[in-house]
Scaffold this motif. Structure first.
Motif, PDB file in Angstrom:
ATOM      1  N   GLN A  65     -19.175  38.530 -37.566  1.00 11.01           N
ATOM      2  CA  GLN A  65     -19.718  39.427 -38.074  1.00 11.01           C
ATOM      3  C   GLN A  65     -19.059  40.405 -38.587  1.00 11.01           C
ATOM      4  O   GLN A  65     -18.787  41.393 -37.882  1.00 11.01           O
ATOM      5  CB  GLN A  65     -21.083  39.770 -37.493  1.00 11.01           C
ATOM      6  CG  GLN A  65     -22.479  39.741 -38.277  1.00 11.01           C
ATOM      7  CD  GLN A  65     -22.374  40.653 -39.431  1.00 11.01           C
ATOM      8  OE1 GLN A  65     -21.289  41.524 -39.503  1.00 11.01           O
ATOM      9  NE2 GLN A  65     -23.543  41.031 -39.953  1.00 11.01           N
ATOM     10  N   GLU A  79     -28.560  28.245 -35.693  1.00 10.96           N
ATOM     11  CA  GLU A  79     -27.120  28.032 -36.308  1.00 10.96           C
ATOM     12  C   GLU A  79     -26.936  26.725 -35.854  1.00 10.96           C
ATOM     13  O   GLU A  79     -26.351  25.841 -36.684  1.00 10.96           O
ATOM     14  CB  GLU A  79     -26.281  29.152 -36.184  1.00 10.96           C
ATOM     15  CG  GLU A  79     -26.691  30.410 -36.727  1.00 10.96           C
ATOM     16  CD  GLU A  79     -25.849  31.596 -36.258  1.00 10.96           C
ATOM     17  OE1 GLU A  79     -25.787  32.532 -37.146  1.00 10.96           O
ATOM     18  OE2 GLU A  79     -25.477  31.541 -35.254  1.00 10.96           O
ATOM     19  N   THR A 237     -19.678  28.618 -42.681  1.00  6.59           N
ATOM     20  CA  THR A 237     -20.475  29.603 -43.244  1.00  6.59           C
ATOM     21  C   THR A 237     -21.324  29.574 -44.148  1.00  6.59           C
ATOM     22  O   THR A 237     -22.444  30.009 -43.961  1.00  6.59           O
ATOM     23  CB  THR A 237     -19.330  30.607 -43.986  1.00  6.59           C
ATOM     24  OG1 THR A 237     -18.356  30.922 -42.940  1.00  6.59           O
ATOM     25  CG2 THR A 237     -19.892  31.791 -44.313  1.00  6.59           C
ATOM     26  N   ALA A 241     -25.838  30.398 -43.003  1.00  7.46           N
ATOM     27  CA  ALA A 241     -26.731  30.989 -43.487  1.00  7.46           C
ATOM     28  C   ALA A 241     -28.281  30.127 -43.515  1.00  7.46           C
ATOM     29  O   ALA A 241     -28.259  29.124 -43.736  1.00  7.46           O
ATOM     30  CB  ALA A 241     -26.432  31.221 -45.211  1.00  7.46           C
ATOM     31  N   ASP A 242     -29.036  30.997 -43.335  1.00  6.97           N
ATOM     32  CA  ASP A 242     -30.612  30.642 -43.170  1.00  6.97           C
ATOM     33  C   ASP A 242     -31.088  30.592 -44.576  1.00  6.97           C
ATOM     34  O   ASP A 242     -31.100  31.589 -45.269  1.00  6.97           O
ATOM     35  CB  ASP A 242     -31.303  31.733 -42.252  1.00  6.97           C
ATOM     36  CG  ASP A 242     -32.725  30.911 -41.973  1.00  6.97           C
ATOM     37  OD1 ASP A 242     -33.113  30.134 -42.735  1.00  6.97           O
ATOM     38  OD2 ASP A 242     -33.533  31.410 -41.073  1.00  6.97           O
ATOM     39  N   LEU A 247     -30.542  37.558 -47.785  1.00  4.70           N
ATOM     40  CA  LEU A 247     -29.639  38.911 -47.355  1.00  4.70           C
ATOM     41  C   LEU A 247     -29.760  39.729 -48.491  1.00  4.70           C
ATOM     42  O   LEU A 247     -29.233  39.464 -49.422  1.00  4.70           O
ATOM     43  CB  LEU A 247     -28.316  38.475 -46.694  1.00  4.70           C
ATOM     44  CG  LEU A 247     -28.549  37.673 -45.293  1.00  4.70           C
ATOM     45  CD1 LEU A 247     -26.933  37.632 -44.645  1.00  4.70           C
ATOM     46  CD2 LEU A 247     -29.286  38.283 -44.074  1.00  4.70           C
ATOM     47  N   ASP A 249     -28.311  42.417 -48.065  1.00  5.75           N
ATOM     48  CA  ASP A 249     -26.693  43.011 -48.133  1.00  5.75           C
ATOM     49  C   ASP A 249     -25.839  41.661 -47.489  1.00  5.75           C
ATOM     50  O   ASP A 249     -25.747  41.277 -46.398  1.00  5.75           O
ATOM     51  CB  ASP A 249     -26.251  44.120 -46.889  1.00  5.75           C
ATOM     52  CG  ASP A 249     -25.076  44.538 -46.769  1.00  5.75           C
ATOM     53  OD1 ASP A 249     -24.343  44.171 -47.406  1.00  5.75           O
ATOM     54  OD2 ASP A 249     -24.724  45.433 -45.974  1.00  5.75           O
ATOM     55  N   PRO A 250     -24.918  41.238 -48.469  1.00  2.00           N
ATOM     56  CA  PRO A 250     -24.069  39.899 -48.053  1.00  2.00           C
ATOM     57  C   PRO A 250     -23.156  40.291 -46.970  1.00  2.00           C
ATOM     58  O   PRO A 250     -22.789  39.418 -46.322  1.00  2.00           O
ATOM     59  CB  PRO A 250     -23.425  39.703 -49.190  1.00  2.00           C
ATOM     60  CG  PRO A 250     -24.136  40.206 -50.310  1.00  2.00           C
ATOM     61  CD  PRO A 250     -24.765  41.441 -49.872  1.00  2.00           C
ATOM     62  N   GLN A 252     -23.828  41.208 -44.058  1.00  2.00           N
ATOM     63  CA  GLN A 252     -24.436  41.236 -42.951  1.00  2.00           C
ATOM     64  C   GLN A 252     -24.239  39.735 -42.451  1.00  2.00           C
ATOM     65  O   GLN A 252     -24.999  39.336 -41.438  1.00  2.00           O
ATOM     66  CB  GLN A 252     -26.294  41.594 -42.984  1.00  2.00           C
ATOM     67  CG  GLN A 252     -26.191  43.099 -43.140  1.00  2.00           C
ATOM     68  CD  GLN A 252     -25.583  43.928 -41.794  1.00  2.00           C
ATOM     69  OE1 GLN A 252     -25.600  43.438 -40.826  1.00  2.00           O
ATOM     70  NE2 GLN A 252     -24.820  45.103 -42.335  1.00  2.00           N
ATOM     71  N   ALA A 253     -24.072  38.689 -43.580  1.00  2.76           N
ATOM     72  CA  ALA A 253     -23.954  37.437 -43.273  1.00  2.76           C
ATOM     73  C   ALA A 253     -23.049  37.105 -42.003  1.00  2.76           C
ATOM     74  O   ALA A 253     -21.841  37.965 -42.004  1.00  2.76           O
ATOM     75  CB  ALA A 253     -23.428  36.616 -44.401  1.00  2.76           C
ATOM     76  N   TRP A 254     -23.228  35.863 -41.279  1.00  3.52           N
ATOM     77  CA  TRP A 254     -22.412  35.507 -40.288  1.00  3.52           C
ATOM     78  C   TRP A 254     -21.572  34.369 -40.658  1.00  3.52           C
ATOM     79  O   TRP A 254     -21.973  33.655 -41.805  1.00  3.52           O
ATOM     80  CB  TRP A 254     -23.210  35.022 -39.131  1.00  3.52           C
ATOM     81  CG  TRP A 254     -23.894  36.014 -38.106  1.00  3.52           C
ATOM     82  CD1 TRP A 254     -25.013  36.603 -38.499  1.00  3.52           C
ATOM     83  CD2 TRP A 254     -23.415  36.525 -37.138  1.00  3.52           C
ATOM     84  NE1 TRP A 254     -25.229  37.690 -37.374  1.00  3.52           N
ATOM     85  CE2 TRP A 254     -24.259  37.530 -36.653  1.00  3.52           C
ATOM     86  CE3 TRP A 254     -22.139  36.316 -36.343  1.00  3.52           C
ATOM     87  CZ2 TRP A 254     -24.183  38.403 -35.558  1.00  3.52           C
ATOM     88  CZ3 TRP A 254     -22.024  37.096 -35.366  1.00  3.52           C
ATOM     89  CH2 TRP A 254     -23.042  38.124 -34.686  1.00  3.52           C
ATOM     90  N   HIS A 255     -20.312  34.612 -40.330  1.00  4.25           N
ATOM     91  CA  HIS A 255     -19.148  33.516 -40.927  1.00  4.25           C
ATOM     92  C   HIS A 255     -18.715  32.719 -39.787  1.00  4.25           C
ATOM     93  O   HIS A 255     -18.822  32.898 -38.670  1.00  4.25           O
ATOM     94  CB  HIS A 255     -18.092  34.511 -41.407  1.00  4.25           C
ATOM     95  CG  HIS A 255     -18.336  35.387 -42.363  1.00  4.25           C
ATOM     96  ND1 HIS A 255     -17.847  35.191 -43.744  1.00  4.25           N
ATOM     97  CD2 HIS A 255     -18.910  36.473 -42.517  1.00  4.25           C
ATOM     98  CE1 HIS A 255     -18.039  36.179 -44.453  1.00  4.25           C
ATOM     99  NE2 HIS A 255     -18.901  37.018 -43.724  1.00  4.25           N
TER     100      HIS A 255
END
Length: 793
Positions: A65, A79, A237, A241-242, A247, A249-250, A252-255
């Motif tokens: 993140q 995830e 990635t 993403a759910d 989101l 704010d992109p 805040q996305a998890w990679h």
């Protein structure tokens, strides 16, 4: 007979020059031995394939993140299920977590470390069972009470009994498990001390709620053929993403992040290993340069002999072949002696690396290592030939008149040989100083807590008994042990992955603000004071923070800053996902950061909640005591309270810090030894050149002294000539060292650059070494008797 005569003549020639022969063999053996030993280390740790089919396709998977500066995070349940359901670029993908089961034979309890695995785990590794079968999708889907044993557990816990298949394992406070298989020993490379695998069934997962977002799962995968790590990261990635959550704010996305299993196993030591190997090769090059210098001097001394042989009819080709045979004999003998040195060095390296590097057992002399040694033995004569050691004078009459006036006395390119030796030695010395400085800096990083004298007893608690009364009774017993200064409880000690969890914190007053990922620890009163972690603001947790009272929490400095910025954190309410529900906890204190992710990592956000308010089955009891036998006394106290409770792990809290420092110490010692050998060889080479030049200029020096020159002027001439060459070599060596350190990733040993002070130390050391090597020849030049000069003419 055709070959025995030249060989006999060669051996006689070498025996007639014992000083040259022994010096050459010693330097070749040292250079070859150290290079072969480090090549064996690199091959055993980095180059030898892993014991899995197509092991280069096996990867570990984590989450990152960037906005929160989070790297290497575990996966949430959501995830893990999404990526396991099908991710492009992967032939197989599985997830798991650490746990344990307790066996009780009526007399003693024994815990087996366990991987609780989902479908795809064994397929990702590509391993089949040694006996029986491995877990399959039906075992996991139907939550069958089955288990697979590791080879080590099968041997040590069950005596290697082939009848173990079908055996029922009686567990403490659990239904029995049926053994359906035994895995091969190679799986220990991935699973470590894991003794059992059991199904991780989805029926145990909550269908909804905050717990599904808690990061607690590890994942591994097998890439499809031709898929790169970058392509796999992109696919992961997208799957992380759910799809039901958009989101705003992109950032805040998890990679998703993949890493080859070998890289994950070796860690950051790859660059340091190649660096150490490069320095060992530098030692060999310096040795080869010195042998070339000695050969050059010997050729100069034999110039008249070779000229006479040419005058008597010997061809230049015949003489060159004889000289090449001498080189081959020296190199072959050097290989044999070098392998002997390598064998002893490898034993030392293995003992030093036992707690620093993986796959230490692979550091051996095998066919590949022996072939590398032979290759070095072939290259050394070639290098010497390229350096001009096989030159044969073209004019015999001139050579006879010129006597022993060799090329070292001239200004030819071969005068650069000692310059090269000094450059290589300088490079190795600067690298060694840089590694030592990195270790020194790393040792002085404050972990944020005092680990001195703290012992840890860690286990998972089963059964239906309430956890809080049990822990309070055990803490009373531990606190009463002789020599114990303090006792406390936590779900996960500092630097421990066992029992740790990561949760997404939010601020109750700002529901739209981005959540902050933080490590969650349940602790007892006295935990902070036992570890001597400073309290920055507010109060500590105390005995009044129990079930039925308002949930409270401590934040570390980083978590408070991420959540509230410059605003006051005390009194604020944060939402903490615990056991599938959101707990609103009031912040009552802020504590200083500790480095839970390592001495080289920045402190991460952390939240401490009272164990008595939020109990869990993961328990780690800490005591501070400087009395011998504390571990046994802690185990006895536990056994007296519950003889059926097994212990997962007992260790000193300082052990993880020492384990982190161990690779740095290993590389610092290894490279330091190589640098010492390089410096010694460079000094010997500088001395040899200066001494030979001083002998050849005896007539000049004697004549100058006879006509009134001062001895110090003569000595200064020798020093000045040698120091100019040395200065050129040192400058080149500094440039070589700085360029090499930039190419290698040495973060594993705390190296972030070479301070100017270290460069100055390196220059001063090399200057002193050069002065030491030149001192004796200069002194001899200043004391040449004039009559000796006349005789030399």
């Amino acid at each position: 007979m055709r070959w025995t005569e030249p060989m006999t003549r060669t051996l006689r020639q070498l025996a007639a020059a014992p000083g040259f022969t022994l010096a050459s063999l010693a330097m070749l053996a040292l250079g070859i031995g150290l290079s072969v030993a480090m090549y064996s280390t690199v091959q055993g740790v980095l180059l030898r394939g892993l014991p899995f089919p197509d092991s280069e396709r096996v990867v570990t998977i984590s989450a990152r993140q960037p906005a929160q500066h989070v790297d290497g995070a575990q996966l949430s349940l959501d995830e893990a299920e999404r990526i396991a359901a099908g991710t492009p670029g992967f032939a197989a993908l599985g997830y798991y977590w650490w746990s344990g089961v307790t066996l009780f034979d009526g007399e003693r309890a024994r815990e087996i470390t366990t991987h609780v695995v989902g479908d795809g785990y064994f397929a990702a590794l590509g391993v089949e069972a040694l006996l029986g079968r491995r877990l399959d999708a039906a075992d996991i889907r139907e939550d069958r009470r089955v288990a697979v044993l590791s080879y080590q557990e099968w041997q040590h816990g069950f005596g290697g009994d082939p009848g173990v298949i079908g055996r029922r394992l009686e567990l403490v406070d659990e239904e029995p498990l049926e053994v359906i298989g035994v895995m091969p020993p190679a799986l220990a490379l991935f699973a470590g001390e894991t003794g059992m695998w059991r199904p991780l069934s989805p029926v145990h997962f909550p269908t909804e709620g905050p717990q599904r977002a808690q990061r607690m799962l590890l994942a591994i995968g097998r890439l499809a053929p031709g898929v790169s790590l970058a392509q796999a990261d992109t696919a992961l990635t997208a799957r992380l993403a759910d799809p039901q959550v958009a989101l705003e704010d992109p950032a805040q996305a998890w990679h998703g992040v993949t890493q080859s299993f070998l890289d994950a196993l070796v860690g950051d030591a790859r660059g340091a290993l190649w660096g150490a190997f490069a320095l060992a090769v530098l030692v060999l090059l310096i040795a080869a340069v010195n042998v070339a210098i000695l050969l050059d001097a010997r050729q100069a001394a034999r110039r008249r002999e070779l000229a006479v042989r040419q005058a008597l009819g010997a061809s230049r080709g015949t003489l060159a072949a004889a000289l090449l045979l001498e080189l081959a004999v020296l190199a072959g003998t050097g290989v044999v002696l070098g392998l002997a040195i390598a064998a002893g060095t490898i034993g030392l390296l293995r003992s030093l690396a036992a707690d620093s590097l993986p796959r230490v057992d692979g550091i051996v002399i095998d066919g590949g290592v022996a072939a590398f040694a032979v290759l070095l033995g072939v290259l050394v004569p070639l290098l010497a030939a390229l350096a001009g050691a096989l030159r044969i004078g073209a004019a015999p009459a001139e050579a006879i008149r010129g006597g022993a006036r060799g090329v070292l006395g001239g200004a030819g390119g071969r005068r650069g040989l000692p310059v090269l030796a000094m450059a290589l030695s300088t490079a190795s010395l600067v690298a060694a100083l840089t590694l030592a400085a990195g270790l020194w800096r790393l040792q002085r990083v404050d972990p944020g807590f005092d680990a001195a004298g703290v012992r840890v007893m860690q286990f998972f608690r089963g059964g239906s008994e309430a956890f809080v009364p049990f822990t309070e009774r055990l803490l009373e017993r531990l606190d009463a042990l002789p020599g114990v200064e303090a006792a406390a409880l936590t779900s996960a000690p500092p630097r421990s992955g066992i029992g740790s969890a990561s949760v997404a914190l939010d601020v109750a007053a700002r529901p739209d603000a981005a959540a902050v990922q933080a490590a969650l620890r349940r602790v007892s009163p006295g935990y902070r004071s036992l570890l001597d972690v400073p309290l920055i603001a507010g109060r500590d947790l105390d005995g009044g923070d129990r079930r039925g009272t308002e949930p409270v929490a401590l934040l570390n400095r980083t978590a408070a800053r991420r959540l509230f910025g410059d605003a006051e954190a005390i009194g604020q309410v944060v939402g903490v996902p615990i056991r599938g529900t959101r707990v609103d906890a009031r912040v009552v204190g802020v504590v200083e950061d500790i480095r839970n992710d390592g001495l080289r990592s920045a402190p991460a956000p952390e939240i401490l909640v009272p164990f008595a308010q939020q109990p869990t089955n993961a328990m780690a009891f800490l005591v501070r005591s400087h009395v011998a036998g504390t571990d046994a006394a802690m185990a006895d106290a536990l056994a007296a309270l519950d003889p059926r409770q097994a212990i997962t792990r007992r260790y000193a809290l300082a052990d993880p810090i020492e384990e982190e420092l161990a690779p740095a110490r290993f590389f610092a010692r290894t490279v330091g030894a190589f640098a010492g050998a390089a410096l010694l060889l460079a000094v010997l080479g500088t001395y040899a050149v200066a001494a030979l030049r001083q002998r050849r200029r005896v007539g000049e020096f004697g004549l100058r002294l006879a006509i009134g020159a001062r001895p110090r002027d003569v000595a200064g001439d020798v020093l000045r000539d040698g120091l100019v060459l040395s200065a050129v070599g040192v400058a080149a060596g500094l440039a070589l060292a700085l360029a090499g350190l930039r190419l290698l990733d040495l973060s594993a040993v705390g190296v972030a650059g070479t301070p100017p002070l270290l460069l100055a130390v390196g220059v001063v050391t090399m200057a002193l070494a050069a002065l030491g090597a030149l001192g004796l020849p200069a002194w001899r030049a200043a004391r040449v008797p004039p009559m000796e000069a006349l005789r030399s003419e």
